[in-house]
Design a protein around this motif. Structure first.
Motif: not given
Ligand code: DC
Length: 229
Positions: A14-16, A18-20, A136-138
């Motif tokens: 989900p957003s924020s 920490g993914k990026s 989200r769907d990679i």
């Protein structure tokens, strides 16, 4: 036929969550390219808003998605950005993070033809070189055959706090409560849409980052990377 040998590592969540932040560090550490796929949906949202196209006018938005040229490249300016995004050669990197983009991007990303177009663009990039791809769907839809998949999560309060701090660091106006409400609405749209909803890929390594520092998340991801790849 030349066999495709490039490796994609997927990070969904989900957003924020920490993914990026950690995705970029992971890519840097292992010498892979990095692509934050959310910026493609965000760029289309910026282009839509700039042209005053109503968010409900899906036909015009689909046409726009096919007409504009979105380029993501390594950061060109030292102003805290992770990368530079151009729409038809114009730098829109900071517009991607505006609150009007935040509010509208999830809705635009539910349009099936838009997803189809951008998914093709992502797959093309994945074929070109080793890449850490964040979205989200990679791991579920874009590159389901990826040999290593991560799913990052964190509590919604912590995610709102991170977003709030990030805005303040970048000198942007920010209201914690507003961010929290916005995040919840986006989580709902992202997880409940019919087409490629956010969900944990069955064979993904899950890391809950709520109480973890980015450097420790990275350490864990590198440990897994070296055992799998
Ligand atoms: O990661 P982000 O907050 O920049 O993503 C913005 C929006 O784009 C998010 O609400 C969901 C959508 N998105 C998507 O549907 N699929 C992706 N692969 C990446 C982002």
């Amino acid at each position: 036929m030349i066999e495709n040998t490039s490796i994609t590592i997927t990070i969904d969540g989900p957003s924020s969550s920490g993914k990026s932040t950690v995705g970029e560090k992971l890519a840097h550490n292992i010498g892979y390219n990095f692509l934050d796929t959310g910026c493609l949906y965000r760029a289309l949202t910026v282009a839509t808003l700039q042209r005053n196209i109503p968010i409900t006018d899906t036909d015009t938005i689909i046409k726009l998605a096919g007409d504009i040229d979105i380029v993501v490249k390594p950061s060109t300016v030292e102003d805290g950005r992770q990368y530079t995004v151009l729409i038809d050669k114009v730098d829109v990197t900071w517009e991607l993070r505006s609150s009007s983009t935040d509010t509208n991007v999830s809705l635009i990303s539910t349009i099936p033809d838009v997803r189809h177009l951008l998914t093709e663009q992502m797959r093309y990039i994945a074929k070109g070189a080793n890449v850490v791809m964040v979205g989200r769907d990679i791991g579920t839809v874009v590159v389901p055959e990826a040999p290593l998949k991560f799913y990052l999560d964190a509590s919604i309060d912590e995610r709102a706090r991170r977003r709030h701090n990030e805005n303040m660091r970048n000198g942007q106006e920010s209201d914690y409560k507003e961010i929290l409400v916005n995040l919840q609405a986006r989580d709902d749209i992202d997880t409940q849409r019919d087409n490629a909803p956010l969900k944990k890929p069955t064979n993904a390594y899950t890391i809950n980052t709520t109480t973890m520092k980015p450097k420790n998340v990275l350490k864990e991801m590198l440990r897994i990377f070296h055992t799998v790849i």
